[in-house]
Design an enzyme around this catalytic site. Sequence first.
Site, PDB file in Angstrom:
ATOM      1  N   LYS A   1      11.034   8.495  -2.987  1.00  0.00           N
ATOM      2  CA  LYS A   1      10.132   9.168  -2.028  1.00  0.00           C
ATOM      3  C   LYS A   1       9.634  10.508  -2.533  1.00  0.00           C
ATOM      4  CE  LYS A   1      14.606   9.797  -0.891  1.00  0.00           C
ATOM      5  NZ  LYS A   1      15.756   8.958  -0.753  1.00  0.00           N
TER       6      LYS A   1
ATOM      7  N   GLY B   1      15.347   3.387   4.460  1.00  0.00           N
ATOM      8  CA  GLY B   1      16.315   2.460   3.856  1.00  0.00           C
ATOM      9  C   GLY B   1      15.936   1.011   4.096  1.00  0.00           C
TER      10      GLY B   1
ATOM     11  N   ILE C   1      15.010  -0.487   6.826  1.00  0.00           N
ATOM     12  CA  ILE C   1      14.047  -0.781   7.906  1.00  0.00           C
ATOM     13  C   ILE C   1      12.678  -1.089   7.287  1.00  0.00           C
ATOM     14  CG2 ILE C   1      12.905   0.119   9.973  1.00  0.00           C
ATOM     15  CD1 ILE C   1      15.115   2.231  10.170  1.00  0.00           C
TER      16      ILE C   1
ATOM     17  N   GLU D   1      21.761  12.955  -0.878  1.00  0.00           N
ATOM     18  CA  GLU D   1      21.090  13.099  -2.168  1.00  0.00           C
ATOM     19  C   GLU D   1      22.004  13.890  -3.101  1.00  0.00           C
ATOM     20  OE1 GLU D   1      17.924  11.801  -2.831  1.00  0.00           O
ATOM     21  OE2 GLU D   1      18.256  10.915  -0.877  1.00  0.00           O
TER      22      GLU D   1
ATOM     23  N   GLU E   1       8.756   0.158  -0.172  1.00  0.00           N
ATOM     24  CA  GLU E   1       9.421  -0.047   1.120  1.00  0.00           C
ATOM     25  C   GLU E   1      10.721   0.742   1.235  1.00  0.00           C
ATOM     26  OE1 GLU E   1       8.420  -2.286   3.976  1.00  0.00           O
ATOM     27  OE2 GLU E   1       9.703  -0.620   4.532  1.00  0.00           O
TER      28      GLU E   1
ATOM     29  N   LYS F   1       9.558  11.639   3.099  1.00  0.00           N
ATOM     30  CA  LYS F   1       9.357  10.347   3.778  1.00  0.00           C
ATOM     31  C   LYS F   1       8.217  10.454   4.797  1.00  0.00           C
ATOM     32  CE  LYS F   1      14.193   9.117   3.079  1.00  0.00           C
ATOM     33  NZ  LYS F   1      15.558   9.244   3.616  1.00  0.00           N
TER      34      LYS F   1
ATOM     35  N   ASP G   1      13.942  15.866   2.176  1.00  0.00           N
ATOM     36  CA  ASP G   1      13.959  14.406   2.056  1.00  0.00           C
ATOM     37  C   ASP G   1      13.176  13.790   3.222  1.00  0.00           C
ATOM     38  OD1 ASP G   1      15.275  11.819   0.945  1.00  0.00           O
ATOM     39  OD2 ASP G   1      15.803  11.806   3.068  1.00  0.00           O
TER      40      ASP G   1
HETATM   41  N1  HSE Z   1      19.751  11.004   1.368  1.00  0.00           N
HETATM   42  C1  HSE Z   1      18.983  10.028   2.064  1.00  0.00           C
HETATM   43  C2  HSE Z   1      19.480   9.975   3.496  1.00  0.00           C
HETATM   44  C3  HSE Z   1      19.119   8.687   1.404  1.00  0.00           C
HETATM   45  O1  HSE Z   1      20.527  10.554   3.789  1.00  0.00           O
HETATM   46  O2  HSE Z   1      18.826   9.382   4.332  1.00  0.00           O
HETATM   47  C4  HSE Z   1      18.080   7.704   1.774  1.00  0.00           C
HETATM   48  O3  HSE Z   1      16.798   8.103   1.439  1.00  0.00           O
END
Ligand code: HSE
Length: 437
Positions: free
Chosen positions: A108, A137, A139, A193, A132, A208, A204
Amino acid sequence: MKKLKEIGVAVLGYGTVGAGVVETLLKNGDLLAERLGFRMVLKGVADVDVTTDRGVALDPSLLTTDGSALLSREDVDVVVELIGGTGVAKTFILQALEKGKPVVTANKKLLAEYGGELHRVADEHHTEILFEAAVGGGIPIIKALREGLCANHIESIYGILNGTCNYILTRMEEEKLPFEEVLLAAQNAGYAEAEPSLDIDGYDTAHKAAVLASLAYGQPIPLEKVTVRGIRGMSSLDIDYASEMEYRIKLLAILRGGADDIEVSVQPTLVAHNHPLAAVSGVFNAVQVQGDIVGTTLYYGRGAGRAATASAVVADMADAGLNLLAGGRRRDLSGVSAAKILPLREPGAVVARYYLRFSMLDHPGVLARVASVLGGHGIGIDSVIQKERAENMAYVPVIMVTDQAKEKDIADALRDIADMQNVTDQETVRYRIEDFK
Ligand code: HSE
């Protein structure tokens, strides 16, 4: 029995998700072949470390340290990038696309920062990049947006998109544990991460959100213009006070498409206890999408972890294979399809209700002075709760819930209040309350 066609796949990156993908192919390869009408054949797995045991029954002769040579092989049709980051991962992806090979990635950060360039190269070489696993994850939210909801203008998307943050907030609330202790548990469980600030400072989720927004609104999203607030150092006081008022605090990605602009933000947000997103706990993710035709839809599942992410990666590999056999990609996933590019809404112009927690001097007239500053900025107050003063403390927690207000007015009022003598002794805590209207 009819001989099935074969699609050769290469996996770059044999970490948590890479091992999950290999395991899924070994476990469900026959089922996939039955469903797809072709067989995905693993031609090799590349990683700098080919000695660590990943707990998968992979033929060791398939392991290599030379990712570039592997992706270039004639018998490799689809390249899966699970290295992460924006260094060698980007180099390998560009190499594969330039050879006209479709790429599947869970990256991402790379997509949010370089998606425009990668899609352009894919386009030039008549191939595609599928992602995807980059959001939510396991979904299938990308598939939902690009396929199931393609008849809709997307009015809003609200997402709990970071499993680590949701896990931390849930355990802080349910078990009354401090932030640092729960962060450590999330890291040990393999959700976080490698660089924890990506999770807890909200980046993060922002990566997304940018991927979702570019898909939903057909335009690139400049990350530097996205409001990003994380959960670092969140106090359990606020989790408890929110809970007393029948709210839960969630790290929410908020995307709203207006006629003239788009709002994209990430912030800890109070969500009413009885809203479905408030019930999403632990490492689970959920996304609520509102379309102008379909109305409200909701997607829920594991947002992180080896198996869930692998499920999404393998689904993309299947799509890449189907598209190759059909003679080319069937959807434009470049996120640059909009005829008119809309600006991102200025953060100060966003209107919402707010939760404010003051540490306020317990003295007659102080509350009235604060209320008067808020009023002077046009901010109405819905409710006020004053907590009891602890022994020997001159300051008390005072929680206010505001009416709908512009973020800029809230910021200006809080600055004025901070500047006043003998009113507060700490920075006022401020969280948005989302009413989903
Ligand atoms: N570090 C991310 C989370 C992993 O905790 O959602 C999945 O992208």
